[in-house]
Design an enzyme around this catalytic site. Structure first.
Site, mmCIF file in Angstrom:
data_model
loop_
_atom_site.group_PDB
_atom_site.id
_atom_site.type_symbol
_atom_site.label_atom_id
_atom_site.label_comp_id
_atom_site.label_asym_id
_atom_site.label_seq_id
_atom_site.Cartn_x
_atom_site.Cartn_y
_atom_site.Cartn_z
ATOM 1 N N GLU A 14 70.261 -70.405 -18.231
ATOM 2 C CA GLU A 14 70.641 -70.762 -16.871
ATOM 3 C C GLU A 14 71.987 -71.451 -16.978
ATOM 4 O O GLU A 14 72.310 -72.006 -18.004
ATOM 5 C CB GLU A 14 69.581 -71.655 -16.207
ATOM 6 C CG GLU A 14 69.059 -72.796 -17.037
ATOM 7 C CD GLU A 14 69.883 -74.059 -16.861
ATOM 8 O OE1 GLU A 14 70.274 -74.616 -17.893
ATOM 9 O OE2 GLU A 14 70.128 -74.441 -15.740
ATOM 10 N N CYS A 61 63.624 -78.014 -13.361
ATOM 11 C CA CYS A 61 64.012 -76.791 -14.048
ATOM 12 C C CYS A 61 62.874 -75.784 -13.970
ATOM 13 O O CYS A 61 61.713 -76.166 -13.848
ATOM 14 C CB CYS A 61 64.337 -77.116 -15.509
ATOM 15 S SG CYS A 61 64.863 -75.711 -16.494
ATOM 16 N N CYS A 64 61.933 -75.862 -18.405
ATOM 17 C CA CYS A 64 61.306 -77.059 -18.988
ATOM 18 C C CYS A 64 60.394 -77.701 -17.950
ATOM 19 O O CYS A 64 60.715 -78.747 -17.393
ATOM 20 C CB CYS A 64 62.375 -78.047 -19.415
ATOM 21 S SG CYS A 64 63.784 -77.287 -20.217
ATOM 22 N N HIS A 68 58.176 -82.021 -18.253
ATOM 23 C CA HIS A 68 58.432 -83.056 -17.249
ATOM 24 C C HIS A 68 57.134 -83.539 -16.609
ATOM 25 O O HIS A 68 56.984 -84.723 -16.295
ATOM 26 C CB HIS A 68 59.401 -82.537 -16.192
ATOM 27 C CG HIS A 68 60.787 -82.355 -16.702
ATOM 28 N ND1 HIS A 68 61.559 -83.402 -17.141
ATOM 29 C CD2 HIS A 68 61.539 -81.230 -16.884
ATOM 30 C CE1 HIS A 68 62.731 -82.951 -17.558
ATOM 31 N NE2 HIS A 68 62.747 -81.639 -17.421
ATOM 32 N N ARG A 472 63.422 -79.466 -26.680
ATOM 33 C CA ARG A 472 64.838 -79.797 -26.875
ATOM 34 C C ARG A 472 65.058 -81.223 -27.331
ATOM 35 O O ARG A 472 66.191 -81.647 -27.514
ATOM 36 C CB ARG A 472 65.613 -79.517 -25.579
ATOM 37 C CG ARG A 472 65.731 -78.038 -25.275
ATOM 38 C CD ARG A 472 66.150 -77.736 -23.853
ATOM 39 N NE ARG A 472 66.173 -76.304 -23.645
ATOM 40 C CZ ARG A 472 65.105 -75.553 -23.383
ATOM 41 N NH1 ARG A 472 63.916 -76.127 -23.289
ATOM 42 N NH2 ARG A 472 65.202 -74.252 -23.226
ATOM 43 N N SER A 495 68.768 -82.760 -22.799
ATOM 44 C CA SER A 495 70.122 -82.241 -22.589
ATOM 45 C C SER A 495 71.055 -83.272 -21.977
ATOM 46 O O SER A 495 72.276 -83.083 -21.992
ATOM 47 C CB SER A 495 70.093 -80.964 -21.742
ATOM 48 O OG SER A 495 69.542 -79.888 -22.484
ATOM 49 N N CYS A 539 69.852 -76.779 -21.738
ATOM 50 C CA CYS A 539 69.173 -76.463 -20.474
ATOM 51 C C CYS A 539 69.630 -77.517 -19.480
ATOM 52 O O CYS A 539 69.058 -78.593 -19.384
ATOM 53 C CB CYS A 539 67.660 -76.493 -20.659
ATOM 54 S SG CYS A 539 66.755 -75.784 -19.263
ATOM 55 N N CYS A 542 67.837 -79.592 -16.138
ATOM 56 C CA CYS A 542 67.069 -80.809 -16.408
ATOM 57 C C CYS A 542 67.981 -82.022 -16.536
ATOM 58 O O CYS A 542 67.626 -83.134 -16.156
ATOM 59 C CB CYS A 542 66.287 -80.661 -17.710
ATOM 60 S SG CYS A 542 65.050 -79.377 -17.705
#
Length: 560
Positions: A14, A61, A64, A68, A472, A495, A539, A542
């Site tokens: 994305e 997102c 992910c 979360h 990640r 990220s 990503c 996020c």
């Protein structure tokens, strides 16, 4: 002579990430990481019921999602000191592990491999020779000459049709591509196979979570997954056996296809164990709780300073006072009001867009720090922590690869090191998922049917943090509850740590620092920049949490 290169967007999964580099004499001399989107979900959450937060934050997102939800629910449980039944912990652990397996498969084959694999070269490969190579590194039953020949014929038809889609803009024939045609054909064949196996991992998560992406089964104090091994309307033995079958299939793919492919590719690009280190401060938190109070974990956490792996400061559990006190975020170079540094519980999300100013504000990402230092998060941090703690599975994989590839432990600090550690983590996650399924079944058979502790939000003010070691890297959700409502909410995500702009001291974020000194053979085809950034598995949705109303070009590579 200095050349300025702008890549926007740089991510395959994305968009929203722009990276600028200055190239001098074939090397990156300066870099800027700029997140190009802002969501504002933290603002949306204010005034809402804390028990609903996990459902909202999954919308950071579409990739992910589960992570979360888990981190958010843990934040509320931490604030209220809520225990979680063992059945719920095991179910959460299985979902976490299978989400990681799916995520890592997708990253290696579909988001990262095409930086190293030349699809056009695969057209000239000898399928028989490819099969021989594949069978020499794995007993995977799909590694037949027939399979590789079929893939090659598909590729030829695909190219002849002229509809190349996402492959049209690949840097095929780039001088930095080193794999022989047969390894390229092997990787492309498994690229296609990986689409099926990442789906199986997603199915496993959906069986427990009710849906994937965006699971539906969490509640504060446990899960809403009704369990009765003898009832057709609940999570019963038939569904658990099917779940086990899916997870065994994905485990075998990871261990017999993904990991051998990774080692084969890493062996051809050993020079990339010397590029892309950047920030060598690392953070990982413990993951996969085995008790109701989140004090015992399958995998440990730890903090590495200055690349000193053996001097790692271990993190025992999610109540670590040093960790909780010393995570802060700075907005000096981020598109938010002010230039200060705040702890997440006092954090503010007030947008202040100024356009890209390389010496001012140039990103929607804040700059997180741990005790004032930039930190890299991700699989290397967790693998280092597990290695130092003596985890036998991790030690066996790392030591075996070090010997096979002829590298050292410190070579983990690199572009290829990140990709390698993600493969090790995928191995570990596949085993952990099955181990927790066994634990769940044994606990159910023992007579424990509890899967949630009913929880009401009390009056008063409470603060909590939910830590989670996501695919990640380290993820944390921070919540302030007042008058039974959310007073403040901040998410410090992997990220954000890695894609951070410079902090108030001018120190580069991990993406930026990792690019310094990287080779760039052709500035108009900056493949090497992609390799290093993609090794983090960026990503950005996020990380920045209202879409830019001005819009952006779909693809842009600008060389000046």
């Amino acid at each position: 002579m200095s050349t300025r290169v702008t890549l926007d967007p740089i991510t395959r999964i994305e968009g929203h990430l722009r990276v600028d580099v200055e190239v001098n004499d074939g090397r990156v001399a300066n870099a800027w990481s700029s997140a190009q989107m802002w969501r504002g979900i933290e603002v949306i959450l204010k005034g809402r019921d804390p028990q609903d937060a996990w459902s909202f934050v999954q919308r950071f997102c579409g990739v992910c999602t589960t992570v979360h939800a888990i981190s958010s629910i843990r934040a509320v449980e931490n604030a209220l000191n809520v225990e979680v039944p063992l059945n719920a912990q095991y179910i959460r652990n299985i979902m976490i592990a299978q989400h990681s397996v799916q995520d890592h498969i997708v990253h290696f084959y579909h988001l990262c491999a095409l930086d190293w694999v030349d699809i056009v070269s695969a057209l000239s490969a000898d399928p028989k020779k490819t099969a021989s190579i594949a069978q020499s590194i794995s007993d995977w039953p799909g590694n037949s000459e027939k399979e590789f020949k079929a893939t090659q014929e598909k590729l030829k038809a695909f190219v002849a049709g002229g509809k190349l889609g996402i492959f049209a803009s690949g840097y095929w024939g780039h001088p930095a591509m080193k794999l022989p045609p047969e390894i390229n054909l092997l990787a492309v064949t498994h690229y296609l196979k990986a689409l099926d196996y990442q789906r199986k991992a997603s199915q496993a998560t959906a069986i427990l979570g009710g849906k994937n992406p965006h699971i539906q089964n969490l509640v504060v104090g446990g899960v809403a997954t009704a369990i009765n091994v003898d009832n057709l309307a609940t999570l019963n033995m038939e569904r658990l056996i099917y779940l086990k079958t899916l997870m065994e299939e994905t485990r075998d793919f990871v261990q017999k296809v993904y990991y051998p492919d990774l080692l084969a590719i890493a062996g051809a690009y050993k020079d990339w164990f010397k590029y892309g280190a950047g920030v060598t401060n690392y953070l990982a938190v413990p993951e996969f709780p085995l008790d109701t109070k989140n004090t015992q974990f399958v995998l440990p956490g730890g903090i590495v300073t200055g690349g000193n792996i053996k001097g790692m400061r271990m993190i025992k559990d999610h109540h670590d006072d040093y960790l909780i006190k010393n995570i802060k975020e700075n907005v000096t170079h981020a598109w938010y009001e002010g230039s200060g540094t705040l702890h997440p519980w006092e954090g503010e999300t007030k947008p202040d867009y100024t356009d890209f100013k390389e010496n001012g504000k140039y990103s929607w990402c804040k700059a997180p720090t741990l005790e004032g230092k930039p930190v890299q998060v991700g699989p290397p941090a967790q693998i280092m922590a597990a290695y130092v703690a003596g985890n036998p599975k991790v030690r066996g994989l790392v030591d075996g690869a070090v010997s096979k590839l002829g590298i050292g432990l410190n070579d983990i600090h690199s572009t290829m090191g990140r990709i390698f550690c993600r493969g090790v983590r995928a191995n570990v996650m596949a085993d952990i998922a099955l181990d927790n399924l066994d634990k769940l079944i044994n606990n159910l058979v023992s007579g424990d049917k509890t899967y949630a502790n009913h929880t009401e939000i009390p009056a008063g003010e409470y603060r909590g943090v939910g830590f989670h070691e996501a695919p990640r890297g380290t993820l944390s959700h921070w919540i302030v509850i007042k008058g039974k409502k959310i007073e403040n909410y901040q998410a410090v995500v992997p990220s954000t740590w890695n894609a951070a702009p410079r902090n108030e001291k001018g120190e580069l974020g991990p993406y930026e620092a990792s690019l310094m000194g990287n080779p760039v053979a052709q500035p108009d085809k900056p493949l090497e920049v992609l390799r290093t950034i993609h090794s983090f598995d960026p990503c950005i949705a996020c990380a920045v949490h209202t879409i830019d109303p001005a819009g952006k070009e779909i693809t842009k590579v600008k060389v000046m």
